[in-house]
Design a protein around this motif. Sequence first.
Motif, PDB file in Angstrom:
ATOM      1  N   TRP A  12      10.866   2.626   3.077  1.00 47.07           N
ATOM      2  CA  TRP A  12       9.788   1.939   3.764  1.00 47.07           C
ATOM      3  C   TRP A  12      11.106   1.439   5.071  1.00 47.07           C
ATOM      4  CZ3 TRP A  12       4.613   0.508   4.722  1.00 47.07           C
ATOM      5  CH2 TRP A  12       5.048  -0.921   5.908  1.00 47.07           C
ATOM      6  N   ILE A  13      11.581   1.476   5.043  1.00 46.11           N
ATOM      7  CA  ILE A  13      12.551   1.400   6.666  1.00 46.11           C
ATOM      8  C   ILE A  13      12.023   2.386   7.596  1.00 46.11           C
ATOM      9  CG2 ILE A  13      14.448   1.028   7.432  1.00 46.11           C
ATOM     10  CD1 ILE A  13      15.282  -1.096   5.174  1.00 46.11           C
ATOM     11  N   ASP A  14      12.467   3.803   6.448  1.00 47.63           N
ATOM     12  CA  ASP A  14      12.256   4.533   7.204  1.00 47.63           C
ATOM     13  C   ASP A  14      11.305   5.196   7.563  1.00 47.63           C
ATOM     14  OD1 ASP A  14      13.228   7.333   7.827  1.00 47.63           O
ATOM     15  OD2 ASP A  14      12.248   8.311   6.148  1.00 47.63           O
ATOM     16  N   VAL A  15       9.943   5.423   7.057  1.00 45.88           N
ATOM     17  CA  VAL A  15       8.079   5.190   7.647  1.00 45.88           C
ATOM     18  C   VAL A  15       8.263   3.740   8.785  1.00 45.88           C
ATOM     19  CG1 VAL A  15       7.758   3.909   6.036  1.00 45.88           C
ATOM     20  CG2 VAL A  15       5.663   5.506   7.141  1.00 45.88           C
ATOM     21  N   ASP A  16       8.764   2.488   8.488  1.00 43.42           N
ATOM     22  CA  ASP A  16       8.311   1.734   9.699  1.00 43.42           C
ATOM     23  C   ASP A  16       8.753   1.806  10.526  1.00 43.42           C
ATOM     24  OD1 ASP A  16       7.011  -0.232  10.877  1.00 43.42           O
ATOM     25  OD2 ASP A  16       7.656  -2.100   9.113  1.00 43.42           O
ATOM     26  N   ALA A  17       9.434   2.886  11.040  1.00 43.45           N
ATOM     27  CA  ALA A  17      10.822   3.167  12.069  1.00 43.45           C
ATOM     28  C   ALA A  17      10.825   1.718  13.254  1.00 43.45           C
ATOM     29  CB  ALA A  17      10.408   4.797  13.221  1.00 43.45           C
ATOM     30  N   VAL A  56      11.475   3.050 -10.496  1.00 42.13           N
ATOM     31  CA  VAL A  56      12.047   3.503  -9.073  1.00 42.13           C
ATOM     32  C   VAL A  56      12.118   2.052  -8.304  1.00 42.13           C
ATOM     33  CG1 VAL A  56      11.474   3.613  -6.589  1.00 42.13           C
ATOM     34  CG2 VAL A  56      10.566   5.041  -7.918  1.00 42.13           C
ATOM     35  N   SER A  57      13.671   1.573  -8.070  1.00 44.62           N
ATOM     36  CA  SER A  57      14.009   0.600  -7.591  1.00 44.62           C
ATOM     37  C   SER A  57      13.313  -0.131  -6.850  1.00 44.62           C
ATOM     38  CB  SER A  57      15.678   0.326  -7.501  1.00 44.62           C
ATOM     39  OG  SER A  57      15.421   0.720  -6.640  1.00 44.62           O
ATOM     40  N   LYS A  58      13.026  -1.730  -6.401  1.00 45.44           N
ATOM     41  CA  LYS A  58      12.607  -1.716  -4.816  1.00 45.44           C
ATOM     42  C   LYS A  58      13.296  -2.019  -3.954  1.00 45.44           C
ATOM     43  CE  LYS A  58       8.935  -4.582  -6.036  1.00 45.44           C
ATOM     44  NZ  LYS A  58       7.424  -4.341  -5.418  1.00 45.44           N
ATOM     45  N   SER A  59      14.776  -1.854  -3.673  1.00 44.40           N
ATOM     46  CA  SER A  59      15.537  -1.545  -3.299  1.00 44.40           C
ATOM     47  C   SER A  59      15.650   0.755  -2.230  1.00 44.40           C
ATOM     48  CB  SER A  59      17.685  -1.366  -3.329  1.00 44.40           C
ATOM     49  OG  SER A  59      17.314  -1.019  -4.608  1.00 44.40           O
ATOM     50  N   PHE A  97      -1.265   5.647  11.066  1.00 45.96           N
ATOM     51  CA  PHE A  97      -1.068   6.864  11.321  1.00 45.96           C
ATOM     52  C   PHE A  97       0.178   7.506  11.674  1.00 45.96           C
ATOM     53  CE2 PHE A  97      -3.300  10.776  11.340  1.00 45.96           C
ATOM     54  CZ  PHE A  97      -3.239  11.605  10.233  1.00 45.96           C
ATOM     55  N   PRO A  98      -0.125   7.112  12.939  1.00 44.39           N
ATOM     56  CA  PRO A  98       0.635   8.697  13.438  1.00 44.39           C
ATOM     57  C   PRO A  98       2.272   8.416  13.028  1.00 44.39           C
ATOM     58  CG  PRO A  98      -0.536   7.425  15.672  1.00 44.39           C
ATOM     59  CD  PRO A  98      -0.885   6.693  14.152  1.00 44.39           C
ATOM     60  N   GLU A  99       2.632   7.375  12.798  1.00 42.42           N
ATOM     61  CA  GLU A  99       3.961   7.025  12.456  1.00 42.42           C
ATOM     62  C   GLU A  99       3.446   7.497  10.649  1.00 42.42           C
ATOM     63  OE1 GLU A  99       5.853   2.699  13.104  1.00 42.42           O
ATOM     64  OE2 GLU A  99       4.168   2.754  12.179  1.00 42.42           O
ATOM     65  N   PHE A 100       2.922   7.176  10.131  1.00 41.30           N
ATOM     66  CA  PHE A 100       3.212   8.225   8.597  1.00 41.30           C
ATOM     67  C   PHE A 100       2.672   9.675   8.323  1.00 41.30           C
ATOM     68  CE2 PHE A 100       0.884   8.918   5.731  1.00 41.30           C
ATOM     69  CZ  PHE A 100       0.931   8.796   4.055  1.00 41.30           C
ATOM     70  N   ALA A 101       2.214  10.005   9.540  1.00 41.57           N
ATOM     71  CA  ALA A 101       2.059  11.537   9.793  1.00 41.57           C
ATOM     72  C   ALA A 101       3.213  12.337  10.207  1.00 41.57           C
ATOM     73  CB  ALA A 101       0.749  12.023  10.740  1.00 41.57           C
ATOM     74  N   GLU A 116       1.226  -1.575  -0.474  1.00 36.81           N
ATOM     75  CA  GLU A 116       0.166  -0.177   0.082  1.00 36.81           C
ATOM     76  C   GLU A 116       0.858   1.311   0.327  1.00 36.81           C
ATOM     77  OE1 GLU A 116      -3.696  -1.624   2.284  1.00 36.81           O
ATOM     78  OE2 GLU A 116      -2.070  -1.392   3.412  1.00 36.81           O
ATOM     79  N   PHE A 117       1.916   1.732   0.571  1.00 33.38           N
ATOM     80  CA  PHE A 117       2.826   2.698   0.923  1.00 33.38           C
ATOM     81  C   PHE A 117       3.267   2.775  -0.316  1.00 33.38           C
ATOM     82  CE2 PHE A 117       7.384   3.507   1.751  1.00 33.38           C
ATOM     83  CZ  PHE A 117       7.182   4.814   1.830  1.00 33.38           C
ATOM     84  N   GLU A 118       3.317   1.128  -1.190  1.00 32.15           N
ATOM     85  CA  GLU A 118       4.817   1.187  -2.289  1.00 32.15           C
ATOM     86  C   GLU A 118       3.717   1.788  -3.596  1.00 32.15           C
ATOM     87  OE1 GLU A 118       6.211  -1.787  -5.851  1.00 32.15           O
ATOM     88  OE2 GLU A 118       4.932  -2.203  -4.045  1.00 32.15           O
TER      89      GLU A 118
END
Length: 211
Positions: free
Chosen positions: A150-155, A141-144, A163-167, A123-125
């Motif tokens: 994704w690693i950045d947002v999914d801390a 945009v490469s998968k890597s 949602f708090p993480e995403f915002a 969904e994030f992709e």
Amino acid sequence: EGSEEFLGSISFSHFLPLIARLMRQPVSVIDSSEMAKIWDLVDSRGSGRVTWDEFSTWYCKTFNVEQLTDFRDFFSDDIIPTKEKVVREVARNLGKDNVRIEKIFQEFNKLDDDGNGSLEFDEFEKLMIQHLSPNKDSPQVSKSVLQKFWIDVDADGSGSVSFPEFAAWYLKFFHGDISPMEHYYQMIGSGARRASMAHALVGSSSKSGSR
């Protein structure tokens, strides 16, 4: 404590039941078109939200009263949907206004295909491809790179993003000091530098081994 911080604000959809309760009338008998005109007067900033201060100012002027009866309970949780409570809490925690966080919440809900209240990688992709590769002429945009974002947002590494993480991430990424594309090229650049260094180290190791 400040009334806006304590009470937040309400939208037009909550203004109707508020007026109905003040008039002790069911919402069904309230003229919504007339209320829309009044709303424009109350929403003095034109923000689409009305704070307690704005409401009390309008009320005192309209009904010619000097001291407003305490109507703060009308702004309480019983007329505010759960989703809006989430928006207010996140806005307060991040030090941002409700309107901005509500827009991010709408974006979040569009991405949340299964409606489970969190985002998974697929969904994030979609969001990242939409912004980084919006048309067929855009670079792929490469998968890597997507995984890095994704690693950045999914801390917390949970495999899903609330949602708090995403915002918090969205504000940094889309409303930060550099553009999304600059973030993107920074990630590509850092990856290329690491690959170059790894290649150099391998080469250096091979040369020393052949001596």
